[in-house]
Design an enzyme around this catalytic site. Structure first.
Site, mmCIF file in Angstrom:
data_model
loop_
_atom_site.group_PDB
_atom_site.id
_atom_site.type_symbol
_atom_site.label_atom_id
_atom_site.label_comp_id
_atom_site.label_asym_id
_atom_site.label_seq_id
_atom_site.Cartn_x
_atom_site.Cartn_y
_atom_site.Cartn_z
ATOM 1 N N LYS A 150 26.068 -58.236 -31.023
ATOM 2 C CA LYS A 150 25.594 -57.585 -32.261
ATOM 3 C C LYS A 150 26.357 -58.057 -33.501
ATOM 4 C CE LYS A 150 26.323 -53.081 -32.937
ATOM 5 N NZ LYS A 150 26.032 -51.632 -32.863
ATOM 6 N N THR A 176 34.906 -46.207 -28.684
ATOM 7 C CA THR A 176 35.669 -46.641 -29.858
ATOM 8 C C THR A 176 37.141 -46.195 -29.768
ATOM 9 O OG1 THR A 176 34.813 -44.679 -30.989
ATOM 10 C CG2 THR A 176 33.701 -46.760 -31.436
ATOM 11 N N ARG A 183 21.281 -51.498 -28.313
ATOM 12 C CA ARG A 183 20.050 -51.161 -29.044
ATOM 13 C C ARG A 183 19.453 -52.336 -29.817
ATOM 14 N NH1 ARG A 183 22.990 -45.853 -31.446
ATOM 15 N NH2 ARG A 183 24.787 -47.103 -30.859
#
Ligand code: UD1
Ligand code: CA
Length: 450
Positions: free
Chosen positions: A21, A79, A14
């Site tokens: 990121k 995760t 995103r």
């Protein structure tokens, strides 16, 4: 015994960025550096970083941080899958595992301390940080009873309409009893909207699972896109300014200024609007900065005035006046009580005390003695097209307006340079140097009309 694991393997789709990121910068430090420093105070025995997407780049960025264990997660299947990679490296470990999301950078060390202490005191299998948000969208929802026991966490995209109304969210920060977590990790299933293994699903498999609600929801802001990055930057900047205001710095328009974590200010510094501090800058007591300055990795002595200036890797002594419209480039050292004025650029040069370079000059690769007065428009011509050369000007010398000093060149002390001179040869102390065409005057010139 405490182990910390930071989840930093995700792609960060995103963000729409070529940079991983967790390497996005926030007030001068990367997200992952911030996450790591938030747990320093807990002095964990082990620090594991789960890397995957652009792993090499992430590892390299942390090469100066000692004692990190990099664990590769390849491919990235969520995760829960990330934490499954710890089953090997943490085999036989019997302490707590603190799991931190690499994209949650504003956590305060005290909050993590509370989480750990609360977890140890309650003897829970897992304790997670939660927060109540006015707009919980995007986050996993924590379904909990009043006594703090968590039943389960449901990701936003997997929520029923009713679950979506819950505004208690999962911060992505967990303290697990490792052996208990290790026992349930293999049971994770990917029957969710993303088809991934969710760490959050372990919560329903562990008992008791508790949550600790943070008082300041800003702390647990997660960063998934550029909007959230900007929001976190704003929170961090506000924290930094408030810290320095409490330490005795005046900001006349705080919101217009940005700081870096490594910047230091003395007492009674006044920062006027639109000033930006980057890197490890140090601003001495009583300085007045701004409006309109960019100060990067530079040091200012006490009582300086800097106005509309750009300073990069420069050192300025006490009581100097810099600006308006001055650029001090890397390697500039300005002695105490000096004045550097408008449209002056200085690079890789040393100015002793009380030097004046007030107007329209370029000083590059030069050494100026005490109380040198550089006339308006003086230029050190330091570059011959191939190499850079030094200019030396002895103490108390004075250059006239529009002088050009062609380096390498040495002027002794107490030298006077006549205005408009171009000097190519050394000048001994106490001399007057002129290097310009003699003025010619023809009387009774007929003028254009003939
Ligand atoms: C996650 C939580 C959500 C919580 C939110 C808080 C899950 C399933 N959801 O959602 O409940 O509200 O964080 O910010 O955990 N990562 C890996 N390997 C992977 C996938 C992710 O290391 O395979 C890392 C990412 O680099 C990132 C972190 O884990 O640092 C979180 O991943 P992300 O995809 O951002 O999770 P969220 O959707 O934000
Ligand atoms: Ca996230």
């Amino acid at each position: 015994m405490l182990a910390v694991a930071v989840l930093a393997a995700g792609k960060g789709t995103r963000m729409k960025s070529d940079l991983p990121k967790v390497l996005q910068p926030l007030a001068g430090a990367t997200l992952v550096e911030r996450v790591l420093s938030s747990c320093e105070r807990l002095q964990p025995e082990r620090r594991l970083l789960i890397v995957g997407h652009q792993a090499e780049q992430v590892e390299q960025s942390l090469s100066s941080h000692g004692g990190l264990e990099f664990v590769l997660q390849q491919p990235q299947q969520g995760t829960g899958h990330a934490v499954q990679q710890l089953l090997d490296p943490l085999a036989g470990f019997t302490g707590e595992l603190l799991v931190l999301n690499g994209d949650v950078p504003l956590l305060r060390p005290e909050t993590l301390q509370q989480l750990l202490e609360g977890h140890r005191a309650s003897g829970a299998a897992v304790t997670l940080l939660s927060a109540r948000l006015a707009d919980p969208s995007g986050y996993g929802r924590v379904l909990a009873a009043h006594d703090g026991r968590v039943e389960k966490i449901v990701e936003h995209r997997d929520c029923t309409e009713a679950e979506r109304q819950v505004n208690l969210i999962n911060a992505g920060i967990y303290c697990f009893n490792w052996p208990q977590l290790a026992a349930v990790l293999p049971r994770l299933r990917s029957d969710n909207d993303q088809g991934e293994l969710y760490l959050t699903d372990t919560v329903a498999l562990l008992s008791p699972a508790m949550h600790l609600e943070v008082a300041d929801a800003d702390e647990i802001n997660g960063i998934n896109d550029r909007l959230q990055l900007a929001q976190c930057e704003a929170v961090l900047q506000q924290r930094l300014r408030e810290h320095w205001m409490r330490e005795g710095v005046t900001f006349t328009d705080p919101a217009s200024c940005t700081l870096s974590e490594a910047t230091r200010f003395g007492r009674d510094v006044v920062v006027e609007p639109q000033c930006h501090f980057r890197g490890a800058s140090s601003i001495g007591a009583g300085c007045r900065i701004g409006p309109g300055c960019l100060i990067e990795s530079s040091t200012l002595g006490e009582g300086c005035q800097v106005l509309h200036a750009v300073l990069r890797q420069a050192e300025v002594g006490e009581g100097c006046a810099i600006g308006p419209f001055t650029q001090l480039r890397p390697g500039t050292r300005v002695g105490p009580g000096s004045h550097v004025g408008n449209f002056v650029e200085i690079k890789n040069s040393t100015l002793a005390e009380g030097v004046k370079v007030n107007h329209l000059s370029y000083i590059g690769d030069a050494d100026l003695g005490a109380a040198v007065n550089v006339g308006a428009g003086t230029i050190t011509a330091n570059y011959d097209g191939v190499n850079k050369h030094r200019t030396v000007i002895g103490a108390g010398s004075k250059t006239g307006a529009n002088s050009v000093l062609v380096a390498p060149i040495t002027l002794g002390s107490g030298v006077t340079v006549g205005a408009g001179s171009t000097l190519t040869k050394d000048v001994p102390s106490g001399a007057l140097a002129l290097g310009r065409a003699r003025q010619l005057v023809k009387e009774n010139w007929p003028g254009p009309q003939g």
